[in-house]
Write a protein that holds these residues in place. Structure first.
Motif, PDB file in Angstrom:
ATOM      1  N   HIS A  78       0.866  -1.177   0.000  1.00 20.33           N
ATOM      2  CA  HIS A  78       0.000   0.000   0.000  1.00 20.33           C
ATOM      3  C   HIS A  78       0.907   1.233   0.000  1.00 20.33           C
ATOM      4  O   HIS A  78       1.963   1.235   0.652  1.00 20.33           O
ATOM      5  CB  HIS A  78      -0.879  -0.013   1.253  1.00 20.33           C
ATOM      6  N   PRO A  79       0.534   2.303  -0.698  1.00 25.01           N
ATOM      7  CA  PRO A  79       1.375   3.504  -0.739  1.00 25.01           C
ATOM      8  C   PRO A  79       1.746   4.059   0.633  1.00 25.01           C
ATOM      9  O   PRO A  79       2.852   4.598   0.805  1.00 25.01           O
ATOM     10  CB  PRO A  79       0.517   4.506  -1.530  1.00 25.01           C
ATOM     11  N   ASP A  80       0.862   3.923   1.597  1.00 25.67           N
ATOM     12  CA  ASP A  80       1.134   4.476   2.927  1.00 25.67           C
ATOM     13  C   ASP A  80       2.232   3.737   3.670  1.00 25.67           C
ATOM     14  O   ASP A  80       2.763   4.244   4.671  1.00 25.67           O
ATOM     15  CB  ASP A  80      -0.140   4.456   3.786  1.00 25.67           C
ATOM     16  N   HIS A  81       2.574   2.534   3.216  1.00 30.36           N
ATOM     17  CA  HIS A  81       3.485   1.690   3.987  1.00 30.36           C
ATOM     18  C   HIS A  81       4.809   1.410   3.285  1.00 30.36           C
ATOM     19  O   HIS A  81       5.645   0.689   3.842  1.00 30.36           O
ATOM     20  CB  HIS A  81       2.795   0.364   4.324  1.00 30.36           C
ATOM     21  N   SER A  82       5.019   1.937   2.102  1.00 28.17           N
ATOM     22  CA  SER A  82       6.197   1.547   1.324  1.00 28.17           C
ATOM     23  C   SER A  82       7.503   2.043   1.940  1.00 28.17           C
ATOM     24  O   SER A  82       8.520   1.348   1.878  1.00 28.17           O
ATOM     25  CB  SER A  82       6.074   2.029  -0.120  1.00 28.17           C
ATOM     26  N   ARG A  83       7.504   3.222   2.537  1.00 32.64           N
ATOM     27  CA  ARG A  83       8.758   3.725   3.134  1.00 32.64           C
ATOM     28  C   ARG A  83       9.180   2.857   4.316  1.00 32.64           C
ATOM     29  O   ARG A  83      10.371   2.531   4.480  1.00 32.64           O
ATOM     30  CB  ARG A  83       8.588   5.190   3.556  1.00 32.64           C
ATOM     31  N   HIS A 141       2.543   0.267  -4.596  1.00 35.74           N
ATOM     32  CA  HIS A 141       3.950   0.634  -4.552  1.00 35.74           C
ATOM     33  C   HIS A 141       4.786  -0.638  -4.592  1.00 35.74           C
ATOM     34  O   HIS A 141       4.357  -1.679  -4.077  1.00 35.74           O
ATOM     35  CB  HIS A 141       4.277   1.436  -3.295  1.00 35.74           C
TER      36      HIS A 141
END
Length: 430
Positions: free
Chosen positions: A291-296, A380
């Motif tokens: 998910h985009p919120d968790h990629s970092r 992502h």
């Protein structure tokens, strides 16, 4: 690939990010092509409306018996039809030019990616372990007495040419043990799904992860159109190519042990001794679809997975974050892990872990359905070595070398070697 709408909405931000990658005024040619394409599409739609209107009027003129008007309108329909076809073809050509341009530009760096021109500007993040003091001059892996019987470069050159190696006996077994140990660790401790994938792929799979069109010379292509994968990143990431997955399935975490093939274009004269830089090598690759919120956060987790392999093997390493000038084409932020090689008296790369954001997902059209039922969004993607098996073999051999030409092996490999713990100076295991 980049989002044309985001570039339209804030070209200044796009240009500023691209300037960090060394590309100046990137938005100007993009917006020029985009405007021309949209204008041509609008003109085609206008002509299509005129064609449709004239088509309706043809029947009316025929019914009235107005032959002259019938012929005029019929000619107009034909003229508009040709005009629409020509403008649609032009719009399609402009669209392809725009796509090619967007595909040729590197990814935008994250805000926490350091600026810099080259590897001299990379920043060290973490260091683990202390190189073992040796009371003798350490050798490079191919010079160690116990290694020489099982590592044959002359035979490989006869078979295939330079940058190949033949591994035999105990050295081949240690190499195999390392790959098995890595896979078992990633599956049993790190929660990755073991996956076996082809090493031959279609063009669109290479486009999806960014190897094409820009880096075709770095890979090998067969005479019937397949590409040999430079890394299992290509196959693992493309598992979601063209798919729309449920948000509940994210993150998807994969690991694969494969042969990898690279032409090493542009590396003439670099790392020619030993097996550090080969055309054919093995790697255990990690890929995450998130998910985009968790990629970092996933980038840090994957970096930890790769570091953990080295720690279990007792190999000193350091982790650095690459600056914008040294980072790969598709990455937004990259952590390189460098293992200590006493034979070279330096740290050398053994893993590169990158977060790509939606850069690859846009090329692959890979999306997820949000849990709230909203519009599908791009996933992502992340990839990283976990680890390069050949380079790990080099590190194990060089760090474990003894004055008598033998090599003390890491304890975690004992179960994979039927309890054997030492590569003896004669090339056998004991």
């Amino acid at each position: 690939m980049h989002d044309i709408r985001a570039i339209r909405d804030d070209s200044a931000a796009f240009d500023a990010a691209m300037a960090r990658r060394g590309v100046e005024n990137a938005s100007a040619p993009i917006l020029e092509l985009d405007e021309a394409r949209r204008a041509k599409i609008h003109a085609a739609e206008t002509a299509q409306a005129e064609q449709n209107k004239a088509s309706k009027e043809v029947g009316a003129a025929k019914a009235k018996g107005d032959e002259a008007e019938f012929e005029r309108l019929r000619a107009l329909v034909g003229e508009k039809k040709a005009e629409v076809a020509a403008m649609q073809a032009q719009a399609k050509e402009l669209d392809q030019q725009l796509t090619d341009l967007l595909m040729s530009l590197p990814n935008l760096p994250l805000a926490d990616t350091p600026d810099g021109a080259d590897e001299a500007d990379n920043v060290e993040l973490h260091r683990w372990g202390t190189p073992t003091p040796m009371d003798f001059a350490p050798k490079e892996h191919f010079e160690i007495d116990g290694v020489k019987p099982g590592m044959d470069f002359e035979m490989a050159a006869k078979l295939s040419g330079s940058r190949f190696v033949v591994l035999q006996g105990a050295v081949a077994r240690i190499h195999r043990a390392l790959a098995q140990f890595m896979l078992d660790t990633h599956v049993e401790e790190n929660g990755l799904l073991e996956t076996w994938t082809p090493v031959l792929v279609r063009d669109d799979m290479m486009y999806g992860t960014g190897q094409l069109p820009k880096f075709g010379e770095d890979s090998y292509k067969t005479t019937n159109g397949w590409w040999l994968v430079p890394t299992a990143e290509v196959t693992l990431t493309n598992l979601v190519n063209g798919e729309t997955v449920d948000a509940s399935t994210l993150p998807q975490r994969y690991a694969a042990h494969t042969q990898c093939f690279r032409s090493e274009a542009g590396s003439a004269g670099k790392d020619t001794a030993g097996m550090l830089r080969q055309h054919q090598f093995e790697k255990v690759e990690m890929v995450s679809i998130t998910h985009p919120d968790h990629s970092r956060d996933e980038l840090d987790r994957m970096t930890g997975c790769a570091q953990g392999i080295l720690e279990k093997l007792g190999l000193p390493y350091r982790t650095i974050v690459l600056c914008t000038g040294d980072m790969g084409f598709g990455a937004r932020r990259t952590h390189d892990i460098e293992v200590w090689l006493p034979g070279q008296d330096t740290y050398r790369e053994i893993s590169s872990v990158s977060v790509c954001g939606d850069f690859q997902a846009r090329r692959m059209n890979a999306r997820f359905k949000p849990a709230d039922g909203g519009k599908p969004q791009f996933v992502h993607t992340l990839n990283g070595s976990g680890l390069a098996v050949g380079r790990c073999l080099i590190a194990v051999l060089e760090n474990g070398q003894q004055a008598d030409g033998s090599v003390a092996l890491p304890e975690v490999l004992y179960p994979y070697l039927r309890g054997k713990s030492v590569l003896q100076a004669d090339g056998t295991l004991a």
